[in-house]
Design a protein around this motif. Sequence first.
Motif, short mmCIF file in Angstrom:
data_model
loop_
_atom_site.label_atom_id
_atom_site.label_comp_id
_atom_site.label_asym_id
_atom_site.label_seq_id
_atom_site.Cartn_x
_atom_site.Cartn_y
_atom_site.Cartn_z
N LYS A 60 0.81 -1.23 0.00
CA LYS A 60 0.00 0.00 0.00
C LYS A 60 0.85 1.28 0.00
O LYS A 60 0.30 2.37 0.08
N TRP A 61 2.17 1.16 -0.08
CA TRP A 61 3.03 2.34 -0.19
C TRP A 61 3.56 2.45 -1.61
O TRP A 61 3.74 1.43 -2.29
N HIS A 62 3.82 3.68 -2.05
CA HIS A 62 4.33 3.86 -3.41
C HIS A 62 5.42 4.93 -3.44
O HIS A 62 5.40 5.90 -2.67
N VAL A 98 -1.93 6.93 -10.07
CA VAL A 98 -2.56 6.68 -8.77
C VAL A 98 -3.41 7.90 -8.41
O VAL A 98 -2.89 9.01 -8.25
N TYR A 109 5.21 4.14 -8.42
CA TYR A 109 5.56 2.73 -8.47
C TYR A 109 5.09 2.08 -7.17
O TYR A 109 5.35 2.59 -6.08
N THR A 110 4.40 0.96 -7.29
CA THR A 110 4.01 0.19 -6.12
C THR A 110 4.77 -1.14 -6.11
O THR A 110 5.31 -1.56 -7.13
N ASP A 111 4.80 -1.78 -4.97
CA ASP A 111 5.46 -3.07 -4.79
C ASP A 111 6.98 -2.92 -4.91
O ASP A 111 7.69 -2.88 -3.91
N ALA A 142 1.55 6.79 1.45
CA ALA A 142 0.29 6.04 1.54
C ALA A 142 -0.74 7.07 2.00
O ALA A 142 -1.07 7.98 1.26
#
Length: 644
Positions: A60-62, A98, A109-111, A142
Amino acid sequence: MFRKPSIILLLLLIGAGIFSAQAQTYKGKQLVKASLLSSASAVVPGKTFNIGLLLEMAPKWHAYWEYPGDAGEAPKIEWKLPPGFSAGAIQWPLPEAVMLPGDILDYAYTDRVLLIIPITAPKDISATSVTLGGLAKWLVCADICVPGKEEVELTLPVAATANPVNEAIFSEFQKLLPITLAPPFDVAWTNNASGYTIALSKLSAGSQIQFFPLPAEKANFQHPEITTPTADTAKIQMTGTGLLNGGVIVVEHNGTASGYAVQPASAASSAATDLAPVSTVGIWMALFYGFLGGLILNLMPCVLPVISLKVFGFVKQAGDDPRKILRHGLAFISGIFLWFLGLGIVICILRSAGQQVTWAFQFQNPYFNLAISVLVLVFALNLFGVFEIVLPGSASSSAASLADRGGYAGSFFQGVFATLLATPCTAPFLGTALGFAFSQSNIIILAMFAAVAFGMAFPYFFLSANPGWMKFLPKPGLWMERVKQFMGFPLLATLLWLLFIIGQQKGIEALIWAACYLLILGVVCWIYGAFATPVSSMRSKVIALLIVILLIGFGTWYCIGIQFEQSSQNKADNNQIAWVPFSPSSLQNLLSEGKPVFLDFTADWCVTCKFNERFAINTPAVRAAFQKAGITPMQADWTNADPD
């Protein structure tokens, strides 16, 4: 930025300076793991290979793309490479769009993401292995945003050949890099007063389109609007002002997405233009406001003490040769222009380096304020007659010439000094003009500072260029010495104001040690004036200068280097309004509860702010209105630079 900053956008940036950036942890959770990967098993002299900065984010962080969108900051790395090695630009994989609450659009970018950087090795490497590394910095978000940084490094052997390694992850993210070749469809750019239109044609029927823009700094665009008039065409609308350097068009067809780097034909000249042209009328109106603001600066309390010295100088010169009066006036004006243009250049350099700067930003530094306090005190003591600066002459025949040159230098320095003290004042029209300039290109910023300088210098140019007006001034006489001495007292009043700022910035203890240092300098000036005069013996001069050097050295080392440096800030709030200290979280809580907030941005070095607070804000009527309407007064104190 797409649009002007909103409260919600500011709330997204509350992490700066609050959480541990080095450890990148929040509530016991590691938010980002950073590491370096190599695409080659070894370093081959003279060859180029790829290194990847791998950022692995918590769920849930990017992190952010090259252009973050409405809020955020792109990752970067400050390299520490062995001699001869060089690093290329970061290659940015395609991001995700997003959408956050408040219509905030980020490109992120996520993950995890691998940022690929080409590294070129020198032809000659004597070591058997090399360590490549640097300081990686990023921002992850987030519900809140937290900055992070970490020293990353990678040690590789040096060999004649190398094999590919980490192929899977490099291949995964290299496929996501925008294609720089011409796309397999037609792209037509149109630029007009409302922004940019990008027309796409000859697309595969049913293609889905995304656009990730790359606007120039300070450009102001709305979110991309994408329409598909027909099955094989699309239109991307970028409404706003400023320069669009290009972007990435992502076309998805039958489950396969490809990104193409595109740019308008005019993008090659973006470095020269910086921003799209602003209305000529708007620029000239802003420059006129800058001129008026500079003109009114002469009446501000920061400047009056020094300006009165110049007027006093005009009185003294009333009977002189008109050409000499003009030269003194031009020297004074040159000092004004030097300071303003120098300040403008510094601001342009800091902006280019990504720093946030505004008018009078230098007064946020307590050491700058201390240095100006020293100048003000020395000026005042000179006016009181404690000491005189005598320029030496090699022969009596050249004494007059040297004195004249010293006089011109004095006029020049008075111009510099007057403008230096003018910067914490914001005269009417000046705030509007500078606010406009700071959002424009460097050329317009410098033009604005030149307009302000011209406004401030105009009365002195007019007076020195028309000596006939001197007849309205009183004739020189004994009274001039008394006026000269009296002018030292307004300078001491300015000194008290500067010491007040220092006390607000670093506390009462720092104020006391600054005063001790100024006392030592006062003794130094007295020793110099009493025992280092032109008629003093050489022995007296040498002893006096040695004592001066020792006193200055001791005072700088002990009073400033130790005591002043170690003093802690201890600010007392004696306002009658019960101000709530500003923080993004406090503001968010109040707004979420439906409470109105009066937000006052202020600084102790801002004379206009203090005047407004005393006579326009902190009044019985305003306090009663706050209480009646249930308004929470919140104060954002920018006396010291504060990221929040």
